[in-house]
Write a protein that holds these residues in place. Structure first.
Motif, short mmCIF file in Angstrom:
data_model
loop_
_atom_site.label_atom_id
_atom_site.label_comp_id
_atom_site.label_asym_id
_atom_site.label_seq_id
_atom_site.Cartn_x
_atom_site.Cartn_y
_atom_site.Cartn_z
N ARG A 122 -38.81 97.37 197.25
CA ARG A 122 -39.63 96.97 196.68
C ARG A 122 -38.63 94.99 196.84
NH1 ARG A 122 -43.07 96.93 191.26
NH2 ARG A 122 -45.08 97.94 192.73
N PRO B 90 -47.57 93.25 188.30
CA PRO B 90 -47.02 92.19 187.07
C PRO B 90 -45.98 92.79 187.21
CG PRO B 90 -49.02 93.78 186.20
CD PRO B 90 -48.76 93.72 187.78
N TYR B 91 -45.17 91.63 186.59
CA TYR B 91 -43.77 92.20 185.54
C TYR B 91 -43.64 92.79 183.87
CZ TYR B 91 -39.32 90.99 182.29
OH TYR B 91 -39.00 91.09 181.90
N ILE B 92 -44.14 93.45 183.31
CA ILE B 92 -44.44 93.45 182.05
C ILE B 92 -42.58 93.63 181.56
CG2 ILE B 92 -45.32 94.99 180.25
CD1 ILE B 92 -47.19 96.40 183.13
N LEU C 297 -40.26 102.24 183.16
CA LEU C 297 -39.79 101.44 183.76
C LEU C 297 -40.77 99.81 182.69
CD1 LEU C 297 -41.10 101.75 187.43
CD2 LEU C 297 -39.07 102.54 186.19
N TYR C 298 -41.25 100.46 182.43
CA TYR C 298 -42.28 98.91 181.50
C TYR C 298 -42.92 99.70 180.60
CZ TYR C 298 -45.72 99.81 185.13
OH TYR C 298 -47.16 100.62 185.20
N GLU D 200 -38.33 92.66 195.52
CA GLU D 200 -38.77 92.14 193.59
C GLU D 200 -38.93 90.46 193.86
OE1 GLU D 200 -39.45 94.70 192.06
OE2 GLU D 200 -37.85 96.56 192.13
N GLN E 131 -41.28 108.99 193.88
CA GLN E 131 -40.62 108.44 193.75
C GLN E 131 -39.25 108.34 192.73
OE1 GLN E 131 -41.73 105.02 190.41
NE2 GLN E 131 -42.07 103.92 192.46
N TYR F 253 -34.51 94.12 184.21
CA TYR F 253 -36.23 94.32 183.79
C TYR F 253 -36.62 95.20 183.42
CZ TYR F 253 -35.98 94.54 188.75
OH TYR F 253 -35.04 95.16 189.83
N CYS F 254 -35.90 97.07 184.44
CA CYS F 254 -36.44 97.99 183.90
C CYS F 254 -36.08 99.08 182.85
CB CYS F 254 -35.67 98.36 185.80
SG CYS F 254 -36.46 100.43 185.72
N MET G 230 -42.30 92.03 191.81
CA MET G 230 -43.39 91.38 190.91
C MET G 230 -43.96 89.91 190.51
SD MET G 230 -40.19 93.66 188.09
CE MET G 230 -39.18 93.46 189.28
N1 5AD Z 1 -42.75 95.45 184.79
C1 5AD Z 1 -43.02 95.79 185.78
N2 5AD Z 1 -42.62 95.91 187.40
C2 5AD Z 1 -41.68 97.15 186.88
N3 5AD Z 1 -40.95 98.00 188.02
C3 5AD Z 1 -39.45 98.13 187.09
N4 5AD Z 1 -39.14 97.10 186.09
C4 5AD Z 1 -40.69 96.67 185.76
C5 5AD Z 1 -41.59 96.24 184.73
N5 5AD Z 1 -40.47 95.49 183.38
C6 5AD Z 1 -41.15 97.45 189.21
C7 5AD Z 1 -40.15 97.40 190.02
C8 5AD Z 1 -40.01 98.52 190.95
C9 5AD Z 1 -40.94 99.75 190.85
C10 5AD Z 1 -41.07 100.82 191.24
O1 5AD Z 1 -40.94 99.07 189.29
O2 5AD Z 1 -40.74 95.95 190.90
O3 5AD Z 1 -39.73 98.48 192.33
#
Ligand code: 5AD
Ligand code: SF4
Length: 354
Positions: free
Chosen positions: A153, A224-226, A306-307, A155, A97, A59-60, A194
């Motif tokens: 995390r 939120p996951y993005i 990351l997003y 996750e 970080q 996801y990252c 997330m």
């Molecule tokens: N959307 C949201 N959070 C994310 N992280 C990494 N990729 C994404 C994403 N696409 C978050 C993860 C990680 C933190 C550093 O960033 O939870 O632990």
């Protein structure tokens, strides 16, 4: 309305509330927050040290497999300048970080940065690390060098979902072992998940929140996951909640977490601010008592992705504090200058065995 939270089913019902019922839930969480942690908001200056990462999370955006991402590592001077800025501006603490690396050069660079920051600030600046999975020995070295807290995390608390969103060599049990090692080393331990991942339903999210309680963490950073286009999980984006639904779910999750863990530190994370312009303010009003403004040198910020569309309200270092003051005031809270803001929940390993 009954806010008893003994079962997963009760938590799911609360996560599903909308409209006035959701507002009542948020109000109940806000009261618990004010009773247990007050109206102060602690500042942690976030320094994104490097986007080099040996991991390849699906996801990252800075996963090792994303070859279109330019890589950087801040110089020692850049980190020290950011730490000086945080200290002089009255930030109680700093978060370092980075993508994950375990080589000795990395471990010793961090160790010596910690020692130097401790020396320059007379040990007053609380330092949180967010540097991924490491050996117990590395955790102990960094603790000895001055770090107080560690964020890692989980996750997702579902081993099956964890396996779906990570490559095969990223092992759920290793994460758990790391969280235990961090606790045993004497860190204040933070974790998080997330929200809105593909294949994560409300019941799973409720399980995640109970997991954080069972792990007895001192701090939580969730968001939120993005979806990011240059990652494998992008192909599952049709399964995601519409943004307004995800936002409503997030606010309820913050509230349920505060009801479950009244005295921990909870962050109003950048990802929530990215999902919705009032996201961080709402989180602070309902449940959060920590904010982590980005103080990474501007030259590097556009590469720690990351997003996508990550917010950055702080246009310049001079604008930062007035912006934060306004944001925190709008949430009905006060900014706590010069306070490390340690988690009230924290107990030392000796206290645990009592
Ligand atoms: N959307 C949201 N959070 C994310 N992280 C990494 N990729 C994404 C994403 N696409 C978050 C993860 C990680 C933190 C550093 O960033 O939870 O632990
Ligand atoms: Fe690396 Fe963390 Fe991104 Fe995973 S989530 S690829 S460990 S920076």
């Amino acid at each position: 309305m009954d806010y008893t939270l003994d079962t997963i089913g009760q938590a799911v019902s609360l996560l599903r509330l909308r409209g006035e019922d959701a507002e009542s839930l948020h109000h109940a969480a806000q009261q618990v927050k004010h009773r247990y942690v007050g109206d102060e908001v602690y500042l942690r200056g976030l320094v994104e040290y490097s986007n080099l990462c040996r991991k390849n999370c699906h996801y990252c955006g800075i996963r090792s497999g994303n070859t279109s991402q330019e890589r950087y590592t801040l110089s020692r001077e850049e980190v020290l300048q950011a730490a000086d800025y945080a200290y002089k501006s009255g930030f109680g603490s700093l978060v370092l970080q980075s993508g994950e690396r375990q080589d000795e050069a990395f471990v010793s660079d961090i160790e010596s940065l910690l020692q130097e920051i401790m020396q320059r600030t007379g040990g007053e600046l609380g330092i949180t690390l967010s540097l991924g999975e490491q050996t117990p020995r590395t955790y102990a070295r960094w603790k000895k060098a001055g770090a107080l807290r560690y964020l890692l995390r989980i996750e997702t608390s579902s081993p099956e979902l964890y396996a779906r969103i990570h490559p095969a060599d990223h092992v759920f049990q290793t994460r758990l072992d790391c969280l235990r090692a961090l606790r045993d080393t004497g860190y204040q331990v933070g974790s998080g998940v997330m929200i809105g991942l593909p294949f994560q339903d409300e019941e799973q999210l409720a399980r995640d929140l109970f997991f954080l309680k069972e792990m007895d963490v001192d701090m939580v950073g969730m968001g939120p996951y993005i979806p990011h286009e240059q990652t494998p999980l992008w192909r599952e984006r049709a399964r995601l909640l519409p943004p307004a639904e995800l936002y409503a779910l997030c606010l309820n999750a913050w509230a349920v977490l505060r009801l479950l863990m009244p005295d921990i530190n909870i962050a109003a994370t950048t990802a929530l601010g990215t999902l919705h312009p009032q996201g961080r303010e709402a989180a602070l009003r309902i449940a959060a008592n920590v904010i982590m403004p980005n103080i990474t040198p501007f030259s590097a910020r556009s590469r720690y992705v990351l997003y996508p569309h990550k917010i950055c309200i702080e246009k310049s270092a001079d604008d930062l504090l007035p912006h934060l003051e306004a944001l925190i005031h709008a949430a009905g809270c006060r900014l706590a200058y010069h306070k490390q803001g340690n988690s009230r929940h924290f107990r030392t390993p000796a206290q645990y065995s009592e």
